[in-house]
Scaffold this active site. Structure first.
Site, PDB file in Angstrom:
ATOM      1  CB  SER A  45      10.586  50.567   4.366  1.00 24.38           C
ATOM      2  OG  SER A  45      11.792  50.808   3.699  1.00 24.38           O
ATOM      3  CB  THR A  46       6.754  48.464   6.493  1.00 25.31           C
ATOM      4  OG1 THR A  46       7.265  47.156   6.242  1.00 25.31           O
ATOM      5  CG2 THR A  46       6.632  49.217   5.193  1.00 25.31           C
TER       6      THR A  46
END
Length: 181
Positions: free
Chosen positions: A9-10
């Protein structure tokens, strides 16, 4: 052919562990990206889904790497099924359409999810009907009060520019234009 799909996600997270697990599981090619699972327009996922064909298998390390919701997962699995491709999650053994047991389990989960969607749709519809019966307005609140709308009508009739009226109420010109004179 076995395709792997990995997602984090990041930017602070790493794809290394997922890539390694997918390669160990026999993936010939791994598609990886950094993107939120809530986004439906993930480029690498779109590439692998377009590439997967009859007899191929898509492998992920965990279901949450592929889909954010049951509905999203079932949609992807349905797409693979239409292409006569298989799916396998390394962490969730039940999510393995390469085996008869896995196909049965996914079908049952799909049926339950569809049933749940229908229940939600019915409850939402009933709630809306009850709210309307009580005279409750549905949707977004108007940007301007009735008093302000009356003032807008008077100002428009007096020939004042729509943009000027909009600036004075801190709304868009289209909001003012939608108010009938």
């Amino acid at each position: 052919m076995i395709y792997g799909y990995a997602r984090v996600s990041t930017d602070g997270q790493t794809l290394d562990a997922q890539r390694e697990a997918l390669i160990c599981a026999g993936a010939d090619e791994v598609f990886a990206e950094t993107a939120s699972g809530a986004k439906f327009d993930r480029a690498e996922l779109a590439k692998v889904l377009a590439l997967v064909g009859e007899g191929d298998t898509l492998v992920v390390t965990r279901l949450d790497r592929l889909a954010r919701s049951t509905i999203n997962l079932l949609s992807i699995l349905d797409s693979l099924s239409h292409k006569r491709a298989m799916f396998r999650s390394l962490s969730e053994g039940w999510a393995d359409t390469t085996t008869p047991h896995g196909r049965l389990t996914v079908t049952i989960v799909g049926g339950v999810a569809e049933f749940e969607r229908e229940l939600i749709r019915a409850r939402t519809g009933e709630g809306r009907s009850r709210a309307k019966a009580r005279g409750q307005s549905l949707g977004r609140r108007p940007a301007l009060t009735r008093h302000q709308q009356d003032e807008v009508r008077r100002r428009k009739l007096a020939g004042e520019a729509v943009r000027e009226i909009a600036r004075s109420y801190n709304v868009s010109a289209s909001t003012i234009s939608r108010i009938p004179s």
